[in-house]
Design an enzyme around this catalytic site. Structure first.
Site, PDB file in Angstrom:
ATOM      1  N   TYR A 101      23.639  27.438  38.393  1.00 22.05           N
ATOM      2  CA  TYR A 101      24.441  27.177  37.198  1.00 22.05           C
ATOM      3  C   TYR A 101      23.977  25.897  36.524  1.00 22.05           C
ATOM      4  O   TYR A 101      23.542  24.944  37.198  1.00 22.05           O
ATOM      5  CB  TYR A 101      25.922  26.994  37.574  1.00 22.05           C
ATOM      6  CG  TYR A 101      26.616  28.264  37.982  1.00 22.05           C
ATOM      7  CD1 TYR A 101      27.347  29.000  37.063  1.00 22.05           C
ATOM      8  CD2 TYR A 101      26.539  28.730  39.294  1.00 22.05           C
ATOM      9  CE1 TYR A 101      27.985  30.173  37.439  1.00 22.05           C
ATOM     10  CE2 TYR A 101      27.178  29.898  39.682  1.00 22.05           C
ATOM     11  CZ  TYR A 101      27.899  30.609  38.749  1.00 22.05           C
ATOM     12  OH  TYR A 101      28.524  31.765  39.125  1.00 22.05           O
ATOM     13  N   TYR A 140      23.338  33.512  44.877  1.00 22.32           N
ATOM     14  CA  TYR A 140      23.233  32.097  45.270  1.00 22.32           C
ATOM     15  C   TYR A 140      24.064  31.832  46.531  1.00 22.32           C
ATOM     16  O   TYR A 140      25.041  32.541  46.786  1.00 22.32           O
ATOM     17  CB  TYR A 140      23.654  31.174  44.126  1.00 22.32           C
ATOM     18  CG  TYR A 140      25.086  31.309  43.649  1.00 22.32           C
ATOM     19  CD1 TYR A 140      26.140  30.649  44.293  1.00 22.32           C
ATOM     20  CD2 TYR A 140      25.392  32.100  42.553  1.00 22.32           C
ATOM     21  CE1 TYR A 140      27.438  30.770  43.840  1.00 22.32           C
ATOM     22  CE2 TYR A 140      26.686  32.228  42.089  1.00 22.32           C
ATOM     23  CZ  TYR A 140      27.711  31.563  42.741  1.00 22.32           C
ATOM     24  OH  TYR A 140      29.006  31.691  42.299  1.00 22.32           O
ATOM     25  N   ARG A 148      26.511  34.716  47.516  1.00 20.00           N
ATOM     26  CA  ARG A 148      27.255  35.411  46.453  1.00 20.00           C
ATOM     27  C   ARG A 148      26.352  36.464  45.816  1.00 20.00           C
ATOM     28  O   ARG A 148      25.217  36.176  45.447  1.00 20.00           O
ATOM     29  CB  ARG A 148      27.703  34.437  45.355  1.00 20.00           C
ATOM     30  CG  ARG A 148      28.784  33.428  45.695  1.00 20.00           C
ATOM     31  CD  ARG A 148      30.137  33.990  46.113  1.00 20.00           C
ATOM     32  NE  ARG A 148      30.572  35.219  45.470  1.00 20.00           N
ATOM     33  CZ  ARG A 148      31.253  35.310  44.316  1.00 20.00           C
ATOM     34  NH1 ARG A 148      31.547  34.217  43.647  1.00 20.00           N
ATOM     35  NH2 ARG A 148      31.643  36.476  43.840  1.00 20.00           N
ATOM     36  N   HIS A 151      26.911  38.137  39.788  1.00 23.43           N
ATOM     37  CA  HIS A 151      28.205  38.323  39.117  1.00 23.43           C
ATOM     38  C   HIS A 151      28.258  37.472  37.861  1.00 23.43           C
ATOM     39  O   HIS A 151      27.513  36.500  37.722  1.00 23.43           O
ATOM     40  CB  HIS A 151      29.364  37.950  40.046  1.00 23.43           C
ATOM     41  CG  HIS A 151      29.318  36.524  40.493  1.00 23.43           C
ATOM     42  ND1 HIS A 151      28.540  36.099  41.546  1.00 23.43           N
ATOM     43  CD2 HIS A 151      29.922  35.403  40.011  1.00 23.43           C
ATOM     44  CE1 HIS A 151      28.677  34.793  41.697  1.00 23.43           C
ATOM     45  NE2 HIS A 151      29.504  34.337  40.767  1.00 23.43           N
ATOM     46  N   HIS A 153      31.179  35.417  35.469  1.00 24.69           N
ATOM     47  CA  HIS A 153      32.574  34.968  35.381  1.00 24.69           C
ATOM     48  C   HIS A 153      33.107  35.216  33.971  1.00 24.69           C
ATOM     49  O   HIS A 153      32.401  34.978  32.980  1.00 24.69           O
ATOM     50  CB  HIS A 153      32.668  33.468  35.675  1.00 24.69           C
ATOM     51  CG  HIS A 153      32.282  33.100  37.070  1.00 24.69           C
ATOM     52  ND1 HIS A 153      33.218  32.854  38.055  1.00 24.69           N
ATOM     53  CD2 HIS A 153      31.068  32.921  37.646  1.00 24.69           C
ATOM     54  CE1 HIS A 153      32.596  32.533  39.175  1.00 24.69           C
ATOM     55  NE2 HIS A 153      31.278  32.570  38.955  1.00 24.69           N
TER      56      HIS A 153
HETATM   57 FE   LIG Z   1      29.815  32.290  40.425  1.00 26.15          FE
END
Ligand SMILES: [Fe+2]
Length: 217
Positions: A101, A140, A148, A151, A153
């Site tokens: 991110y 990640y 994870r 996906h 958000h």
């Molecule tokens: Fe996430």
């Protein structure tokens, strides 16, 4: 409130949504199940571009194209009666193709992408529809040691209701072990409704998906 199997099925598969449920039809008596809530998580963006641009494939103000698999996601924001919510606003945020991110608290050692911010905020159309373009987020690691699955958000607001949730991709091997997705069932949510559907693509090399969002109103 106990939810009937029929209500569950309608919300789960998004069949009625994809089929364009007519609010005046007999089927409209069957309420759609609201999309389930998740937490904001640690990477919720502090700053969100005010551009109202649903194209994440370029960093705002830069020319280069973000790395990764191009995807297009379309869908509608609806109430539980299947009616579009034209006043809804969507904010999305996601990791880049490598799984990081653009957020200072993300310490994943994979590189940032100078052409990818990973955050966008925009209004839906008058028919409640949205269409966004981005790159597929990478998996990640998260602090407990699991990975994870890919996906995106979502933070969706309409009037006084706010939905924070996550959308997943079909056919991902990590879906079965993902910390959040794999526990939806025991949290009384339907995993299928959190996974988008493949859609017909309009361009070579572009993967298309669809995902409808149901809000309480
Ligand atoms: Fe996430």
């Amino acid at each position: 409130m106990k939810i009937s199997r029929r209500e569950f099925a309608a919300g789960a598969a998004g069949v009625a949504l994809s089929a364009g449920l007519d609010p005046n039809s007999a089927g409209a008596q069957q309420r759609l199940r609201p999309t389930g809530q998740e937490t904001l998580g640690p990477y919720y963006p502090v700053r969100t571009p005010a551009s109202n641009d649903p194209d994440l494939t370029h960093y705002p103000g830069r020319q280069g194209r973000a790395s990764g698999q191009l995807i297009e996601l379309t869908g509608r924001v609806l109430d539980t009666a299947g009616r579009p919510l034209p006043q809804a606003r969507i904010t999305i945020w996601q990791a880049n193709a490598a799984g990081r991110y653009t957020n200072p608290v993300d310490h994943n050692p994979v590189p940032l992408d100078p052409n990818f911010l990973g955050v966008a905020s925009f209004r839906v159309g008058r028919d409640g529809s949205y269409r966004l373009r981005t790159v597929k987020p990478g998996p990640y690691p998260e602090p407990s040691g699991t990975i994870r699955t890919p996906h995106i958000h979502f933070d969706v607001t309409n009037a006084d209701y706010r939905l924070v949730t996550q959308m997943y991709f079909p056919g991902e091997s990590l879906n079965a072990t993902d910390l959040l997705l794999s526990t939806l069932a025991v949290r009384h949510r339907d995993p299928a409704s959190a996974i988008c559907n493949r859609a017909a693509t309009s361009e070579p090399g572009l993967l298309a998906y669809s995902w409808d969002i149901v809000l309480l109103t």
